[in-house]
Design a protein around this motif. Structure first.
Motif, PDB file in Angstrom:
ATOM      1  N   LEU A 458      31.837  46.096  47.387  1.00  0.00           N
ATOM      2  CA  LEU A 458      32.433  44.832  47.845  1.00  0.00           C
ATOM      3  C   LEU A 458      31.814  43.388  47.061  1.00  0.00           C
ATOM      4  O   LEU A 458      30.518  43.449  47.255  1.00  0.00           O
ATOM      5  N   VAL A 459      32.790  42.908  46.274  1.00  0.00           N
ATOM      6  CA  VAL A 459      31.928  41.566  45.659  1.00  0.00           C
ATOM      7  C   VAL A 459      32.712  40.420  46.013  1.00  0.00           C
ATOM      8  O   VAL A 459      33.916  40.365  46.176  1.00  0.00           O
ATOM      9  N   ARG A 460      32.044  39.356  46.144  1.00  0.00           N
ATOM     10  CA  ARG A 460      32.792  37.933  46.318  1.00  0.00           C
ATOM     11  C   ARG A 460      33.087  37.249  45.061  1.00  0.00           C
ATOM     12  O   ARG A 460      31.989  36.923  44.314  1.00  0.00           O
ATOM     13  N   VAL A 461      34.029  36.784  44.857  1.00  0.00           N
ATOM     14  CA  VAL A 461      34.314  36.044  43.422  1.00  0.00           C
ATOM     15  C   VAL A 461      34.635  34.598  43.734  1.00  0.00           C
ATOM     16  O   VAL A 461      35.502  34.416  44.577  1.00  0.00           O
ATOM     17  N   GLU A 462      33.811  33.790  43.239  1.00  0.00           N
ATOM     18  CA  GLU A 462      34.273  32.164  43.175  1.00  0.00           C
ATOM     19  C   GLU A 462      35.334  31.945  42.507  1.00  0.00           C
ATOM     20  O   GLU A 462      35.533  32.515  41.169  1.00  0.00           O
ATOM     21  N   ASP A 532      36.713  40.274  37.119  1.00  0.00           N
ATOM     22  CA  ASP A 532      36.775  39.615  35.937  1.00  0.00           C
ATOM     23  C   ASP A 532      38.252  39.222  35.742  1.00  0.00           C
ATOM     24  O   ASP A 532      38.590  38.227  35.034  1.00  0.00           O
ATOM     25  N   VAL A 533      39.304  40.285  36.211  1.00  0.00           N
ATOM     26  CA  VAL A 533      40.749  39.835  35.972  1.00  0.00           C
ATOM     27  C   VAL A 533      40.949  38.663  37.057  1.00  0.00           C
ATOM     28  O   VAL A 533      41.849  37.991  36.754  1.00  0.00           O
ATOM     29  N   VAL A 534      40.259  38.784  38.164  1.00  0.00           N
ATOM     30  CA  VAL A 534      40.835  37.717  39.137  1.00  0.00           C
ATOM     31  C   VAL A 534      40.220  36.309  38.951  1.00  0.00           C
ATOM     32  O   VAL A 534      40.764  35.383  39.212  1.00  0.00           O
ATOM     33  N   VAL A 535      38.925  36.224  38.380  1.00  0.00           N
ATOM     34  CA  VAL A 535      38.502  34.955  38.221  1.00  0.00           C
ATOM     35  C   VAL A 535      39.115  33.844  37.185  1.00  0.00           C
ATOM     36  O   VAL A 535      39.681  34.525  36.490  1.00  0.00           O
TER      37      VAL A 535
END
Ligand code: 16G
Length: 535
Positions: A458-462, A532-535
Motif C-alpha cells: 500500500l503506498v501513499r501518493v501525493e 508513477d501512472v497516478v502522480v
C-alpha cells in the motif's frame, strides 16, 4: 433562538477561510481548528434529534488513529449507526458558514427544508477520547446545545463504540422495540459483553494470556475495567495491557496501535511477547482491532481484519448449522483492500457470498444488513457482525431437537450479546476472537494457516488534486482522470495474480495505491509502477 445561537457562536469563531468537510468518519482530522466546527455540529445534532422526534443522538470527539495533536467529531444516529449520509452535507454546510449571519440563515434553512418542528425537545449524548484538546471541544459542543435548549448528557471519556452502544440502548428502551439493546450505562456495557463472554467460555479451557497494545488511548482503562467485570479470579481473560500511558497525551498512537501495526507490518516496540503468543492492538478510540504473533523463527505474522472476518464467518456458519437452523443467510462484506486470498477463502472454502463496498464503515455496515448474519471487516481491523430482524426472531424462537443443537443455540444467543452490532468495537471483537479460538482449539498459528495472504503493498501518493480521482466498482476502477485506468490495467496484466487500484483518500490529501501479486517483489514493483501512472 437566533440571538442565543449568535451569542454562543461568538465564543467559537470560524478560523480564516478554511473549508471543512463531513466525510467518511465525521470531520477529522484537524489541528487547533475544530472549535467552530464542533459548535456547529452540535447545532446539527440537536436538529437531527428534533427531526427524529427527540430520539437520542450521539456526538463523539475523537480523531481515532491519528496523531495526538489532531481531533475530530462525528455524529451517531439512533440505532448506534453512523450519521445518515444525506445529513453529512448539512454538517458541511453549517461548518462552512462564513459568519454568524450566514450560520443562522443556513440553520433556519435546514429547519424549513427538512420540515423540522423546532419546538420538539432534543436529546444528545456526548463523549470524548483522551486527547488534550477534548475538554475545550466539549465546551464548544455544550455551548451549542445549550444555545438551542437541547438536553444533553456528557459521558466523559469513552471508547467510540461505547458511545454507539449507549445511543442504541437509550433509543431501544421503549416500544416499538421489544427489548432494549442493553442497560444504558458504561457498566451495563461491561456486564453485557463480559457476561456473554463468560457464558461462551463455560466449561471450556481457559484462553491463556494475551498481550494487548492499547495505543496509549482510551482502550487501556476501558479494557482494564472490562477485565475487572469479567473477574481476574475466573482466569478467563488473562490480559497483559501494554501502551496504556493515557496520562501522556503525546504518546497516543505513537509507535503503537492497530494502524501502526497494520501499516508498518511489525509489532509495537513495547509488545515483547514470546513466539507463538497471541498479541492484539487497538487504535486510539478502540474501534479497530488487529491480532499478530511472531512465528517460531521470529517472523512477524499479522492477523488483520480479513483474518478476523474469515474466522468469525466460519464460526457463525458452523454454529447456525449445529443449532439446526437452515434458513439464515450468512455473508461477508469487504472492501477493495481485502486480500485476494481472503476473498477466495470465503467464497471457495467457506462457500459464503462476499459483497465489496467502498471504504468506510457506513458502506460496509449498510451492505451487511442485506444478510441475516452479515460479517463485515475492513482489512484495517474495523468491523463487526449485524443480525437481521429475521435472524433475531428465528434464533429466539428456534426449538432445538437434540442437546447438541440446544448447546449451539445457547452459544449463538450469547454470541449475539457479545457482539456490538451498532458498530465495529475492538473490545467486543477481542472477546469474540478469544471465544472462537477457544472453541476451535486454535492458537494464532492454526488461525493464520487457514489461508496465505498474497504479497501486497500500500503506498501513499501525493498528487496535485485528489478530487480529480473518481472511482467506480467499489473503488476498484478509476473513471477519472480519463485514460489512467487503462494504464493500470495493462500493468496489472503483466503480473501473476496481479491486482491493483488507486483511490483518493477520504481522510488525507493523497491518493492510495494498493497492489497484490504472487511474489513480494512483484507486488512492490506493481505498486511503484501504478503510483508513477497516478502522480
Ligand atoms: C476512516 C474510516 C475507516 C476507513 C478509513 C479510510 C470510519 C469510522 N472510519 O478512518 O473505516 O478505513 O477512513 O481512510 O468509517 P482513507 O480514506 O484515508 O484511506
Amino acid at each position: 433562538m437566533a440571538s442565543s445561537i449568535i451569542e454562543a457562536s461568538q465564543k467559537h469563531p470560524r478560523p480564516g477561510d478554511r473549508t471543512f468537510a463531513y466525510g467518511t468518519a465525521g470531520v477529522s482530522p484537524y489541528r487547533n481548528l475544530l472549535d467552530s466546527v464542533v459548535f456547529r455540529v452540535g447545532l446539527l445534532a440537536a436538529l437531527r434529534s428534533q427531526k427524529l422526534n427527540g430520539k437520542t443522538i450521539g456526538v463523539m470527539i475523537t480523531a481515532s488513529h491519528n496523531v495526538p495533536e489532531d481531533n475530530g467529531v462525528k455524529l451517531v444516529d439512533p440505532m448506534g449507526e453512523m450519521l445518515e449520509a444525506s445529513w453529512e452535507a448539512h454538517a458541511t454546510s453549517l461548518a462552512n458558514a462564513q459568519n454568524d449571519h450566514e450560520l443562522i440563515a443556513r440553520y433556519e434553512h435546514l429547519i424549513s427544508s427538512l420540515k423540522i418542528n423546532a419546538s420538539t425537545p432534543a436529546h444528545v449524548i456526548l463523549a470524548k477520547d483522551t486527547r488534550e484538546s477534548g475538554p475545550a471541544l466539549v465546551t464548544a459542543l455544550t455551548d451549542a446545545l445549550t444555545s438551542v435548549g437541547a438536553k444533553y448528557d456528557d459521558y466523559g471519556i469513552l471508547t467510540t463504540p461505547q458511545l454507539h452502544y449507549l445511543v442504541r440502548c437509550l433509543n431501544t428502551q421503549h416500544p416499538p422495540h421489544s427489548e432494549p439493546y442493553g442497560v444504558p450505562t458504561e457498566e451495563g456495557y461491561y456486564k453485557k459483553i463480559g457476561g456473554a463472554y463468560a457464558k461462551l467460555l463455560q466449561g471450556k479451557p481457559r484462553p491463556g494470556p494475551i498481550t494487548v497494545d492499547c495505543a496509549n488511548g482510551v482502550g487501556a482503562p476501558k479494557l482494564r475495567a472490562l477485565a475487572e467485570y469479567i473477574g481476574k479470579d475466573t482466569g478467563i481473560l488473562d490480559v497483559k495491557i501494554v501502551n496504556d500511558l493515557v496520562d501522556q497525551p503525546s504518546k497516543l498512537n505513537y509507535q503503537c496501535g492497530a494502524d501502526f501495526v497494520k501499516t508498518q507490518q511489525r509489532p509495537p516496540p513495547a509488545s515483547q511477547a514470546s513466539p507463538l503468543a497471541r498479541c492484539a492492538s487497538l487504535d486510539g478510540d478502540a474501534d479497530r482491532l488487529v491480532y499478530y504473533f511472531s512465528d517460531s523463527d521470529g517472523t512477524f505474522r499479522l492477523l488483520d481484519g480479513d483474518k478476523i472476518a474469515t474466522l468469525v464467518a466460519s464460526f457463525i456458519t458452523d454454529l447456525v448449522k449445529s443449532a439446526g437452523i437452515s434458513d439464515l443467510k450468512v455473508g461477508v462484506v469487504q472492501t477493495a483492500y481485502a486480500n485476494g486470498s481472503s476473498t477466495a477463502y470465503i467464497t471457495k472454502t467457506l462457500g459464503l457470498p462476499v459483497i465489496c463496498t467502498p471504504t468506510g464503515v457506513k458502506h460496509l455496515h449498510h451492505a451487511a444488513t442485506k444478510f441475516d448474519c452479515g460479517v463485515y471487516f475492513e482489512a484495517n481491523g474495523h468491523g463487526t457482525v449485524v443480525f437481521s430482524h429475521a435472524a433475531h426472531t428465528t434464533i429466539a424462537s428456534h426449538s432445538p431437537e437434540s442437546p447438541a443443537q440446544a448447546s449451539a443455540l445457547e452459544n449463538l444467543c450469547a454470541l449475539i450479546n457479545l457482539i456490538n452490532e451498532a458498530v465495529g468495537d475492538a473490545l467486543s471483537d477481542l472477546l469474540l476472537v478469544e471465544v472462537i479460538l477457544v472453541h476451535k482449539g486454535w492458537g494464532p498459528k492454526e488461525w493464520d494457516s487457514t489461508y496465505t495472504d498474497l504479497p501486497n503493498r500500500l503506498v501513499r501518493v501525493e498528487v496535485k488534486d485528489r478530487t480529480a480521482f473518481k472511482t467506480t466498482d467499489a473503488e476498484r476502477k478509476l473513471v477519472e482522470p480519463v485514460g489512467v485506468q487503462e494504464k493500470v490495467d495493462s500493468l496489472v496484466g503483466k503480473y501473476k495474480q496481479g491486482r491493483a487500484f488507486a483511490r483518493a483518500s477520504g481522510t488525507e490529501d493523497a491518493v492510495r495505491v494498493y497492489s497484490e501479486a504472487a511474489e513480494r517483489g512483484e507486488a512492490e514493483e506493481l505498486a511503484r509502477l501504478v503510483a508513477d501512472v497516478v502522480v
